[in-house]
Design an enzyme around this catalytic site. Structure first.
Site, PDB file in Angstrom:
ATOM      1  N   ARG A  56      -9.839   0.730   8.626  1.00 38.04           N
ATOM      2  CA  ARG A  56      -9.440  -0.656   8.874  1.00 38.04           C
ATOM      3  C   ARG A  56     -10.625  -1.544   9.235  1.00 38.04           C
ATOM      4  NH1 ARG A  56      -3.948  -1.646   9.749  1.00 38.04           N
ATOM      5  NH2 ARG A  56      -2.700   0.256   9.840  1.00 38.04           N
ATOM      6  N   ARG A  98      10.901  -3.238  12.032  1.00 39.92           N
ATOM      7  CA  ARG A  98       9.813  -2.959  12.956  1.00 39.92           C
ATOM      8  C   ARG A  98       9.654  -4.135  13.887  1.00 39.92           C
ATOM      9  NH1 ARG A  98       4.404  -0.723  10.189  1.00 39.92           N
ATOM     10  NH2 ARG A  98       3.480  -2.222  11.616  1.00 39.92           N
ATOM     11  N   LYS A 119       0.822  -1.218   0.000  1.00 38.32           N
ATOM     12  CA  LYS A 119       0.000   0.000   0.000  1.00 38.32           C
ATOM     13  C   LYS A 119       0.856   1.269   0.000  1.00 38.32           C
ATOM     14  CE  LYS A 119      -2.195  -1.026   3.843  1.00 38.32           C
ATOM     15  NZ  LYS A 119      -1.642  -2.349   4.175  1.00 38.32           N
ATOM     16  N   ARG A 157      -1.041 -10.380  12.662  1.00 39.49           N
ATOM     17  CA  ARG A 157      -1.474  -9.114  12.046  1.00 39.49           C
ATOM     18  C   ARG A 157      -2.259  -9.370  10.771  1.00 39.49           C
ATOM     19  NH1 ARG A 157       3.686  -6.056  10.945  1.00 39.49           N
ATOM     20  NH2 ARG A 157       2.373  -4.609   9.820  1.00 39.49           N
ATOM     21  N   ARG A 194      11.434  -6.615   5.869  1.00 37.90           N
ATOM     22  CA  ARG A 194      11.118  -5.191   5.770  1.00 37.90           C
ATOM     23  C   ARG A 194      11.899  -4.340   6.772  1.00 37.90           C
ATOM     24  NH1 ARG A 194       4.959  -3.039   5.428  1.00 37.90           N
ATOM     25  NH2 ARG A 194       4.920  -3.225   7.673  1.00 37.90           N
TER      26      ARG A 194
END
Ligand SMILES: [Zn+2]
Length: 215
Positions: free
Chosen positions: A86, A157, A13, A168, A125
């Site tokens: 969300r 992260r 995204k 998640r 990531r």
């Protein structure tokens, strides 16, 4: 034009939002980044957001919509929103909010990516500690783990490790299912295959515009 990018964590995204911003000349609002930037500013809304985040609480929808309102006032051409809404309740609030501004959501792009691919992407990531730009371990020079845009250090992260990643993704799918139905009924939802290079995915999005599948 008011657009929303939907997709699970790792669907791309943020990357597609940046590409669309450059192409369409709209602002790209990545909700996670907007919240982080807001906290950095010592304004009343920054302090409000900080209090929720420090207590580990979700920032209430009303506060988020207030932030969005400020962004819209700065840029009246529209936005590309990612990371919000969300869930169904947030989607309804976003509609109410745009309605008050005499605007409406034009397009919702739903990036579809298989779970195994998402996990692979998220594990690698890295995120800039300052500006929030996302990098992938396989695509950066390992002697220089700094952000190309601002020079700050890149971090993994802490919620990007396997178990948390799976959780998640599951939480995302559970809450966004009704959201996807909601936008489908409004006939503004377009599914886009989100696997492959970011260039390919972007091309698929651009094809939607070309084929005039967009109202
Ligand atoms: Zn940076």
């Amino acid at each position: 034009m008011y657009m929303v990018l939907l997709g699970p964590p790792g669907a791309g995204k943020g990357t597609q939002g940046e590409k669309l911003k450059d192409k369409l000349g709209l602002i790209h609002i990545a909700m996670g980044n907007l919240l982080r930037e807001t906290v950095k500013k010592k304004t009343p809304s920054g302090e409000k957001v900080r209090a929720f985040m420090e207590e580990g609480k979700l920032v209430p929808d009303g506060v988020i919509l207030e932030l969005l309102k400020n962004e819209i006032e700065l840029e009246k051409e529209g936005f590309i929103l990612d990371g919000f809404p969300r869930n169904l309740s947030q989607a309804r609030k976003l509609d109410e909010f745009l309605d008050k501004e005499a605007e409406k959501l034009d397009l919702v792009i739903n990036l579809e990516v298989k779970k195994a691919v998402l996990i692979k992407r998220l594990r690698g990531r890295l995120i800039c500690s300052e500006c929030g730009k996302v990098y992938h371990k396989s695509k950066i020079d390992h002697s220089m783990e700094i952000c190309k845009d601002c020079g700050a250090s890149l971090l993994q992260r802490n919620d990007d490790n396997s178990d948390i990643i799976k959780k998640r993704i599951e939480v995302y799918l559970e809450h966004t299912h009704p959201l996807i139905d909601y936008y489908r009924k409004k006939k503004i939802l377009r599914n886009v295959q989100g696997e492959g290079t970011s260039e390919k995915v972007f091309q698929r999005i651009m094809d939607l515009f070309k084929e005039k599948k967009i109202a």
